[in-house]
Enzyme design. Structure first.
Site, mmCIF file in Angstrom:
data_model
loop_
_atom_site.group_PDB
_atom_site.id
_atom_site.type_symbol
_atom_site.label_atom_id
_atom_site.label_comp_id
_atom_site.label_asym_id
_atom_site.label_seq_id
_atom_site.Cartn_x
_atom_site.Cartn_y
_atom_site.Cartn_z
ATOM 1 N N CYS A 1 -9.272 3.975 8.827
ATOM 2 C CA CYS A 1 -9.441 2.533 8.678
ATOM 3 C C CYS A 1 -8.124 2.013 8.126
ATOM 4 O O CYS A 1 -7.737 2.362 7.012
ATOM 5 C CB CYS A 1 -10.587 2.236 7.711
ATOM 6 S SG CYS A 1 -10.748 0.482 7.313
ATOM 7 N N CYS B 1 -4.279 -0.551 -12.474
ATOM 8 C CA CYS B 1 -3.532 0.257 -11.489
ATOM 9 C C CYS B 1 -2.023 0.193 -11.757
ATOM 10 O O CYS B 1 -1.477 -0.876 -12.024
ATOM 11 C CB CYS B 1 -3.845 -0.247 -10.082
ATOM 12 S SG CYS B 1 -3.057 0.748 -8.802
ATOM 13 N N CYS C 1 -17.135 5.171 3.530
ATOM 14 C CA CYS C 1 -15.687 4.994 3.574
ATOM 15 C C CYS C 1 -15.186 5.008 2.136
ATOM 16 O O CYS C 1 -15.919 4.643 1.216
ATOM 17 C CB CYS C 1 -15.381 3.651 4.240
ATOM 18 S SG CYS C 1 -13.619 3.249 4.285
ATOM 19 N N ARG D 1 -12.274 -5.781 11.587
ATOM 20 C CA ARG D 1 -13.083 -6.292 10.466
ATOM 21 C C ARG D 1 -12.525 -7.601 9.905
ATOM 22 O O ARG D 1 -11.369 -7.650 9.474
ATOM 23 C CB ARG D 1 -13.167 -5.230 9.355
ATOM 24 C CG ARG D 1 -13.787 -3.945 9.882
ATOM 25 C CD ARG D 1 -14.013 -2.875 8.828
ATOM 26 N NE ARG D 1 -14.350 -1.634 9.504
ATOM 27 C CZ ARG D 1 -15.588 -1.270 9.868
ATOM 28 N NH1 ARG D 1 -16.612 -2.032 9.566
ATOM 29 N NH2 ARG D 1 -15.787 -0.135 10.515
ATOM 30 N N CYS E 1 -18.127 1.044 1.541
ATOM 31 C CA CYS E 1 -16.755 1.431 1.208
ATOM 32 C C CYS E 1 -16.573 1.443 -0.301
ATOM 33 O O CYS E 1 -16.868 0.460 -0.982
ATOM 34 C CB CYS E 1 -15.771 0.457 1.859
ATOM 35 S SG CYS E 1 -14.066 0.820 1.432
ATOM 36 N N CYS F 1 1.604 -3.951 -6.062
ATOM 37 C CA CYS F 1 1.251 -4.726 -4.869
ATOM 38 C C CYS F 1 1.112 -6.209 -5.256
ATOM 39 O O CYS F 1 0.256 -6.553 -6.090
ATOM 40 C CB CYS F 1 -0.042 -4.198 -4.269
ATOM 41 S SG CYS F 1 -0.042 -2.396 -4.114
ATOM 42 N N CYS G 1 -2.276 -8.087 -5.492
ATOM 43 C CA CYS G 1 -3.465 -7.418 -6.043
ATOM 44 C C CYS G 1 -3.783 -7.754 -7.502
ATOM 45 O O CYS G 1 -2.982 -7.506 -8.413
ATOM 46 C CB CYS G 1 -3.328 -5.913 -5.905
ATOM 47 S SG CYS G 1 -4.879 -5.085 -6.368
HETATM 48 N N1 SAM Z 1 -5.769 1.317 -4.467
HETATM 49 C C1 SAM Z 1 -6.071 1.614 -3.129
HETATM 50 C C2 SAM Z 1 -4.986 1.192 -2.162
HETATM 51 O O1 SAM Z 1 -4.179 0.324 -2.489
HETATM 52 O O2 SAM Z 1 -4.969 1.727 -1.054
HETATM 53 C C3 SAM Z 1 -7.390 1.038 -2.650
HETATM 54 C C4 SAM Z 1 -7.836 -0.350 -3.031
HETATM 55 S S1 SAM Z 1 -6.857 -1.719 -2.463
HETATM 56 C C5 SAM Z 1 -7.522 -3.033 -3.422
HETATM 57 C C6 SAM Z 1 -7.386 -1.970 -0.783
HETATM 58 C C7 SAM Z 1 -6.794 -3.113 -0.001
HETATM 59 O O3 SAM Z 1 -7.336 -4.345 -0.423
HETATM 60 C C8 SAM Z 1 -5.307 -3.344 -0.075
HETATM 61 O O4 SAM Z 1 -4.576 -2.465 0.734
HETATM 62 C C9 SAM Z 1 -5.187 -4.767 0.468
HETATM 63 O O5 SAM Z 1 -5.014 -4.765 1.863
HETATM 64 C C10 SAM Z 1 -6.532 -5.385 0.097
HETATM 65 N N2 SAM Z 1 -6.374 -6.453 -0.915
HETATM 66 C C11 SAM Z 1 -6.137 -6.279 -2.227
HETATM 67 N N3 SAM Z 1 -6.024 -7.472 -2.869
HETATM 68 C C12 SAM Z 1 -6.188 -8.429 -1.917
HETATM 69 C C13 SAM Z 1 -6.148 -9.851 -1.941
HETATM 70 N N4 SAM Z 1 -5.918 -10.529 -3.068
HETATM 71 N N5 SAM Z 1 -6.370 -10.514 -0.784
HETATM 72 C C14 SAM Z 1 -6.584 -9.831 0.372
HETATM 73 N N6 SAM Z 1 -6.617 -8.486 0.447
HETATM 74 C C15 SAM Z 1 -6.417 -7.787 -0.669
HETATM 75 C C1 DTB Z 2 -9.742 -4.013 3.066
HETATM 76 O O1 DTB Z 2 -8.878 -4.070 3.959
HETATM 77 N N1 DTB Z 2 -10.211 -5.067 2.424
HETATM 78 C C2 DTB Z 2 -11.159 -4.675 1.390
HETATM 79 C C3 DTB Z 2 -11.296 -3.146 1.647
HETATM 80 N N2 DTB Z 2 -10.313 -2.903 2.665
HETATM 81 C C4 DTB Z 2 -11.138 -2.197 0.533
HETATM 82 C C5 DTB Z 2 -10.722 -5.059 0.034
HETATM 83 C C6 DTB Z 2 -10.402 -6.536 -0.113
HETATM 84 C C7 DTB Z 2 -10.073 -6.793 -1.534
HETATM 85 C C8 DTB Z 2 -9.832 -8.241 -1.822
HETATM 86 C C9 DTB Z 2 -9.419 -8.510 -3.209
HETATM 87 C C10 DTB Z 2 -10.415 -8.141 -4.260
HETATM 88 O O2 DTB Z 2 -11.618 -8.470 -4.148
HETATM 89 O O3 DTB Z 2 -10.007 -7.530 -5.279
HETATM 90 FE FE1 SF4 Z 3 -3.386 -0.585 -6.995
HETATM 91 FE FE2 SF4 Z 3 -4.200 -2.912 -5.992
HETATM 92 FE FE3 SF4 Z 3 -2.036 -1.737 -4.992
HETATM 93 FE FE4 SF4 Z 3 -4.468 -0.625 -4.556
HETATM 94 S S1 SF4 Z 3 -3.749 -2.604 -3.817
HETATM 95 S S2 SF4 Z 3 -2.587 0.421 -5.165
HETATM 96 S S3 SF4 Z 3 -5.492 -1.178 -6.495
HETATM 97 S S4 SF4 Z 3 -2.268 -2.527 -7.103
#
Ligand code: SAM
Ligand code: DTB
Ligand code: SF4
Length: 329
Positions: A190, A54, A130, A262, A98, A58, A61
């Protein structure tokens, strides 16, 4: 005064958040019983339909291309693969699925057409579908709605003030615009966030202020505990205390009484007693399955055992607002 309000002040939310814990949980549990069946918890399942690589930054992430994590890039799954995973999840009691993609935004191309087919396939199984695909325009959200999407996930993640410390490649406003587009297309929203990223209590309260001022409230509010992943800027963050998660869930339950709250990422770091306390405080959904998107999740058999011990039943699909209508009748 109505329980469902869109004009909470920061001071009011802070007062709720800082209530002595047992009193806070009692208040949250009371509202929870009014608007939801406290013996039901929805089982949701996550599929990472496109993983890693990506362009965003973030800080939490593991899928951001710029951080060196163990996540391997995987291109978009096939519709059949998604259908098979959905069947398995449904057989384990999941009523919501989802689909997450590591995209900055949706583009109008063949991949999006395939996602629309995935939505149609899963919707035909009678599950709440979702998707979380990054930023969307109103037209794209409409296409998703027409394909049978039920909800769109797009988290505000933290307070407006803290946002630029966590993500620099887009603005808080971009996030809110997408939520607006999703709502205009008639989808349910959501949106929630993460705690444990080093944010202040004020930031947690600020995040709930933003979410609770959306009218209508998001039907679904995921509260994630950060899963620190090696290689990301937040990889060394300490795991938050259980009490903080319980406090955050209870406060969310009180300020958005009829939304599904959730208990999302971070359950591997919690024992069953903590999770039970979260359910008491108003959480009524978990993600089940061995993985979230890329990080581990508790074993599904252990979750089944936890449901048995607590006497919880999986919540069926499309229950939203039924109880509120009952309360208001
Ligand atoms: N790329 C899209 C976005 O950012 O909206 C969708 C996928 S993104 C992984 C969805 C959500 O997962 C993020 O907004 C964040 O709240 C959560 N998330 C990602 N990495 C995480 C982590 N290491 N621990 C907890 N939540 C995480
Ligand atoms: C949300 O708030 N939590 C979920 C779902 N929406 C998409 C994702 C959590 C991702 C946690 C880190 C991972 O497994 O990559
Ligand atoms: Fe990309 Fe992760 Fe940010 Fe979603 S949360 S936009 S997958 S870097």
């Amino acid at each position: 005064m109505s329980d469902i309000r869109y004009n909470w002040t920061k001071e009011q939310i802070a007062e709720i958040y800082n209530t002595p814990l047992l009193e806070l949980v009692y208040k949250a549990a009371t509202l929870h019983r009014k608007y939801h069946n406290p013996n039901e918890v929805q089982i949701s399942s996550l599929i990472s339909i496109k993983t890693g690589g990506c362009p965003e930054d973030c800080a939490y992430c593991p899928q951001a291309a710029r951080y060196h994590t163990e996540v391997k890039v995987q291109k978009l799954m096939s519709v059949d693969e998604v259908g098979a995973i959905a069947d398995k999840a449904q057989s384990m009691g999941a009523s919501r699925l989802c689909m997450g993609a590591a995209w900055r935004e949706v583009r109008d191309n063949k991949d999006f057409d395939r996602v629309l087919d995935m939505v149609k396939t899963v919707n035909a199984k009678g599950m709440e579908v979702c998707a979380t695909l990054g930023m969307v325009t109103q037209e794209q959200a409409q296409k998703l709605a027409d394909a049978g999407l039920y909800a769109y996930n797009h988290n505000v993640d933290t307070s407006e003030e803290n946002y630029s410390h966590i993500i620099t490649t887009r603005k808080y406003e971009d996030r809110l615009n997408t939520l607006h587009n999703v709502r205009k297309a008639g989808l349910t929203v959501c949106s929630g966030g993460i705690i444990g990223m080093g944010e202040s209590i004020d930031d947690r309260i600020g995040m709930l202020l933003t979410l609770s001022h959306l009218n209508p409230h998001p039907e679904s509010v995921p509260i994630n505990a950060l899963v620190p992943v090696e290689g990301t800027p937040l990889g060394d963050q300490p795991i938050i205390e259980s009490w903080e998660m319980i406090r955050m869930i209870a406060t969310t339950r009180i300020v958005m009484a009829d939304s599904v709250v959730r208990l999302s990422a971070g359950r591997v770091q919690m024992n069953k007693e903590t999770q039970a306390f979260c359910f008491m405080a108003g959480a009524n959904s978990i993600f089940m399955g061995e993985k979230l998107l890329t990080t581990p999740n508790p074993d599904a058999n252990e979750d089944k055992k936890m449901f048995d011990v607590l006497g919880l039943k999986p919540r069926e699909a499309f229950q939203h607002r039924a109880k509120r209508e009952q309360v208001e009748a």
